[in-house]
Design a protein around this motif. Structure first.
Motif, PDB file in Angstrom:
ATOM      1  N   ILE A   1     -46.644   4.300  41.518  1.00 11.73           N
ATOM      2  CA  ILE A   1     -45.316   4.750  41.144  1.00 11.73           C
ATOM      3  C   ILE A   1     -45.356   6.244  40.806  1.00 11.73           C
ATOM      4  N   SER A   2     -46.405   6.653  40.085  1.00 11.70           N
ATOM      5  CA  SER A   2     -46.531   8.070  39.723  1.00 11.70           C
ATOM      6  C   SER A   2     -46.614   8.953  40.959  1.00 11.70           C
ATOM      7  N   TRP A   3     -47.311   8.486  41.973  1.00 14.50           N
ATOM      8  CA  TRP A   3     -47.446   9.239  43.224  1.00 14.50           C
ATOM      9  C   TRP A   3     -46.069   9.463  43.862  1.00 14.50           C
ATOM     10  N   CYS A   6     -43.901  11.794  41.712  1.00 15.71           N
ATOM     11  CA  CYS A   6     -44.363  13.178  41.872  1.00 15.71           C
ATOM     12  C   CYS A   6     -43.785  13.784  43.154  1.00 15.71           C
ATOM     13  N   ARG A   7     -43.872  13.053  44.247  1.00 18.00           N
ATOM     14  CA  ARG A   7     -43.339  13.549  45.522  1.00 18.00           C
ATOM     15  C   ARG A   7     -41.839  13.804  45.430  1.00 18.00           C
ATOM     16  N   ARG A   8     -41.135  12.903  44.770  1.00 13.63           N
ATOM     17  CA  ARG A   8     -39.683  13.073  44.630  1.00 13.63           C
ATOM     18  C   ARG A   8     -39.330  14.282  43.759  1.00 13.63           C
ATOM     19  N   GLY A  26     -48.819  19.936  37.467  1.00  6.28           N
ATOM     20  CA  GLY A  26     -49.727  18.878  37.045  1.00  6.28           C
ATOM     21  C   GLY A  26     -50.149  19.029  35.597  1.00  6.28           C
ATOM     22  N   ALA A  27     -50.370  20.263  35.151  1.00  2.00           N
ATOM     23  CA  ALA A  27     -50.777  20.509  33.766  1.00  2.00           C
ATOM     24  C   ALA A  27     -49.669  20.117  32.792  1.00  2.00           C
ATOM     25  N   VAL A  28     -48.435  20.435  33.138  1.00  2.73           N
ATOM     26  CA  VAL A  28     -47.300  20.056  32.278  1.00  2.73           C
ATOM     27  C   VAL A  28     -47.169  18.537  32.231  1.00  2.73           C
ATOM     28  N   PHE A  71     -54.131  11.856  37.859  1.00  7.52           N
ATOM     29  CA  PHE A  71     -52.672  11.939  37.847  1.00  7.52           C
ATOM     30  C   PHE A  71     -52.223  13.401  37.802  1.00  7.52           C
ATOM     31  N   ALA A  72     -52.931  14.217  37.037  1.00  2.26           N
ATOM     32  CA  ALA A  72     -52.562  15.630  36.879  1.00  2.26           C
ATOM     33  C   ALA A  72     -52.731  16.432  38.161  1.00  2.26           C
ATOM     34  N   VAL A  73     -53.591  15.998  39.052  1.00  2.00           N
ATOM     35  CA  VAL A  73     -53.787  16.758  40.296  1.00  2.00           C
ATOM     36  C   VAL A  73     -52.984  16.188  41.470  1.00  2.00           C
ATOM     37  N   PHE A  74     -52.143  15.200  41.229  1.00  5.29           N
ATOM     38  CA  PHE A  74     -51.290  14.666  42.295  1.00  5.29           C
ATOM     39  C   PHE A  74     -50.519  15.763  43.040  1.00  5.29           C
TER      40      PHE A  74
END
Length: 84
Positions: A1-3, A6-8, A26-28, A71-74
């Motif tokens: 779901i996170s992926w 992120c794309r959206r 990603g850091a935020v 997750f942060a580097v997605f």
């Protein structure tokens, strides 16, 4: 779901293809995730922030932290896939 989210978000906010911008995104996201985890730990489980940090030293905590770092580097990973 996170992926997918992120794309959206990248599309919705027209996030630049600059790697530094994606890294900042990603850091935020990572910082917000960590704050949410600490608040939940304190509010729901009565842990102190020090106890939360100490939990990262356990095998389960380390696995969770690595997952959060991924997750942060997605945004960067999605940038590299865009080039293909």
């Amino acid at each position: 779901i996170s992926w997918i989210i992120c794309r959206r978000m990248i599309r919705r906010f027209s996030v630049s293809d600059d790697w530094a911008v994606r890294l900042a995104m990603g850091a935020v996201a990572f910082a917000l995730l960590m704050v949410a985890e600490w608040v939940l730990g304190v509010a729901a489980f009565g842990r102190t922030v020090a106890e939360q940090i100490a939990a990262y030293g356990t095998p389960d905590g380390m696995i969770g932290f690595v997952g959060q770092a991924i997750f942060a580097v997605f945004p960067l990973i999605q940038l590299s896939q865009k080039a293909k």
